[in-house]
Every structure is written in C-alpha cells, then in structure tokens.
Design an enzyme around this catalytic site. Structure first.
Site, PDB file in Angstrom:
ATOM      1  N   CYS A 101      13.440  -5.773   2.265  1.00  0.00           N
ATOM      2  CA  CYS A 101      13.216  -5.054   1.006  1.00  0.00           C
ATOM      3  C   CYS A 101      14.470  -5.127   0.128  1.00  0.00           C
ATOM      4  CB  CYS A 101      12.770  -3.628   1.299  1.00  0.00           C
ATOM      5  SG  CYS A 101      12.086  -2.782  -0.135  1.00  0.00           S
ATOM      6  N   HIS A 143       8.408  -3.898   5.621  1.00  0.00           N
ATOM      7  CA  HIS A 143       9.410  -3.267   6.491  1.00  0.00           C
ATOM      8  C   HIS A 143       9.051  -3.345   7.969  1.00  0.00           C
ATOM      9  CE1 HIS A 143      11.876  -1.136   3.379  1.00  0.00           C
ATOM     10  NE2 HIS A 143      10.784  -1.375   2.666  1.00  0.00           N
ATOM     11  N   GLU A 179      10.901  -2.746  10.394  1.00  0.00           N
ATOM     12  CA  GLU A 179      11.554  -1.666  11.155  1.00  0.00           C
ATOM     13  C   GLU A 179      10.744  -0.370  11.132  1.00  0.00           C
ATOM     14  OE1 GLU A 179      12.056  -2.345   8.130  1.00  0.00           O
ATOM     15  OE2 GLU A 179      13.036  -0.739   6.994  1.00  0.00           O
TER      16      GLU A 179
END
Lengths: 81, 224
Positions: B86, B196, B198
């Site tokens: 991002c 994302h 994560e």
C-alpha cells in the site's frame, strides 16, 4: 533570490476524477458549458537560484510520469527594509 | 536459521504492527526506524502501509528522503528482498525502485474491502510459494491505489513478467490499468502491491491467504 510559482497538473490522457466530479457539479449551479476541467497543485516558493527550479520539479515537486509542470518566475523578492 | 524481517516505520505509518506479526509468524521480525540509516542486517525488508508524512505533496513522495531509504535502495540494488504494501508500494514507486505511479481511485472514494488477487508471476521471493493463476483473497484499503504506467511501459512490464497480481475480473476497486494490483522490478526482488497481505494472516479475520507471501519470503534463501 527569485520568487516562483509552479503549476502542476495531471498529464494529458491521465484521467482526473477530481476534475470530472467538479465538471459534473458546475451545471447544478447553473453554469453550463464548462468542459475539460483539470485539477492540479500550485507551489509558490522563493529560491536563491532559479536555475534549480527545473530539477526541483523533476525530482520532487512533480512526478514527471503522471504530471506536467510549468514554472513561472515572479517579481524579485523585495529586499528587507 | 530463520529468516529475519525488518519492518520500516515512518512518521504516519499505521500498519507496521500487523506487518510485524505476519513476519513473526514465519521468521524473526523487528521494527526499523525511518531516521536510522541502518537495516540491522535483516534478510527481508517490508515497507508497510499507512500515511507516511501525511501523504503531503503526493502519496509516498516524501518518505523516500528518509535516511533509511538510502539503505533500502542499496539493499534492493544488491538483490535483497523488499516488499512494499500500500503506502509502501507508493513509496517504492516514488523512489524509482518500482515502475509506475499510484493515482487517486477513479471513484474518489476510500476503498475498504476484500478482493481476489490472481497471481501473475511466481518468480519473486514473495510469490515463490504461490502458483501462477492461483487466487488469494486479501483486503484492500486505500484512496490512491490506481496503478498507472504509460502504455509503452505497460507492454514492457507484461513482456518482462513484472506483473505480480491482478484483481480478479470485475473486482478492480480503483481503476488500475490492466487490473494491476501489484508489480515487481525487472530483477523480481522488489515487490509492491496495494492490498494488505499482513491483514490476512489469521482465520479470525476472514482469510489467511496473505500469509502465503510471508511464507514464501521465509523460505527463500537471503540473496544478500
């Protein structure tokens, strides 16, 4: 010392959704006939050496991949009284 | 020996703790401070999401001047594995470590939703454990995620196998050219994507597909 104004705007061909949104909003106020609205940024600065302005634009103020810029030199900075 | 991940924190970064947790699930992980020109000998560098420097001027434009970025650049040029997520992707693009630029979403809205990503190359350290064509479900959340490169450069990316992920058909959330969600550099060691991974490492949160990127990097021998 020089005063300068740098106009930065999306390159031709790059969709500018902000400009399009504003263009669609203008008729709501009764302003018909506004087309090709483009929204950019204005940077005003004072520089010791105006010859640096081009590199400043290329390397930071604008992203040359997506933005065009125009440098306008203004009146000299009035010296401090 | 487990792989050591370093997660860079800039002023305005907000996803570094999730990134640390994701890295820690597959190796050792520690935070790196943007003001230190020191990567602490980590094997993999992760540049997480957020709003570094308040997104002033252009997204990612100012973070690349932080002292740590000089080291990240040297590390990347030496073949080290770098993942930008991002805002991290935006920073790597502004730093010239990845091709292209990220523009405001066509909708002008902040997008926050899970998207399906179709894997386009498995040659990077972060996709080496994923098959080409395999779909990963990963959340995206951004306002400036519209990937752009001029047409000629897009053809180069396609020819050089530099497209990492594409949004699945009909799911492009931002107007990215060629539905591109992530790219890599020509060598393949520097990778960036808008969604994302994560945030998709725990079944409680809906998907563990993001873990695949970290597992891939955890298995890849360090190049530097």
């Amino acid at each position: 010392m020089a005063r300068a104004r740098v106009l930065i705007r999306p390159k031709t061909g790059i969709l500018d959704p902000q400009g399009e949104a504003v263009e669609r909003a203008l008729p709501a106020l009764g302003f018909g006939g506004a087309t090709d609205v483009r929204i950019g940024r204005l940077v005003e600065l004072e520089v010791d050496d105006a010859a640096h302005l081009d590199q400043m634009c290329e390397r930071l103020l604008a992203n040359p991949l997506i933005e065009d810029y125009e440098i306008e030199l203004l009146d000299p900075v009035p010296s401090a009284a | 020996m487990s792989v050591r991940f370093g997660v860079v924190r800039f002023p305005g970064t907000c996803d570094e703790i999730d990134a640390l947790r994701a890295c820690a699930a597959v190796g050792d992980a520690e935070l790196l401070w943007h003001g230190d020109a020191d990567l602490k000998d980590v094997d993999v560098v992760v540049i997480p999401g957020g709003f570094s420097y308040g997104d002033y001027l252009r997204v990612g434009a100012l973070a690349r001047f932080s002292p740590v970025m000089g080291e990240v650049t040297k590390f990347a040029e030496a073949g080290g594995s770098v993942l930008g997520i991002c805002n991290g992707f935006q920073i790597l693009a502004e730093a010239g470590l990845l091709p292209g630029a990220l523009l405001p979403n066509l909708s002008l809205r902040f997008v926050c939703k899970e998207v399906d990503l179709v894997t386009a190359t498995a040659r990077t350290p972060f996709t080496s454990g994923v098959a080409v064509g395999e779909t990963l479900r990963i959340p995206a959340k951004h306002r400036c995620g519209r990937y752009y490169v001029p047409d000629a450069q897009l053809a180069e990316l396609q020819a050089n196998d530099q497209i990492l992920f594409r949004y699945a058909e009909g799911q492009n959330p931002n107007g990215s050219i060629d539905d591109i969600a992530g790219v890599c550099n020509e060598a393949g060691n520097v990778v960036g994507l808008m969604p994302h991974p994560e945030h998709a490492v725990d079944a409680l949160l809906g998907s563990i597909d993001g873990l695949r990127l970290f597992e891939s990097a955890g298995r890849t021998p360090a190049a530097v």
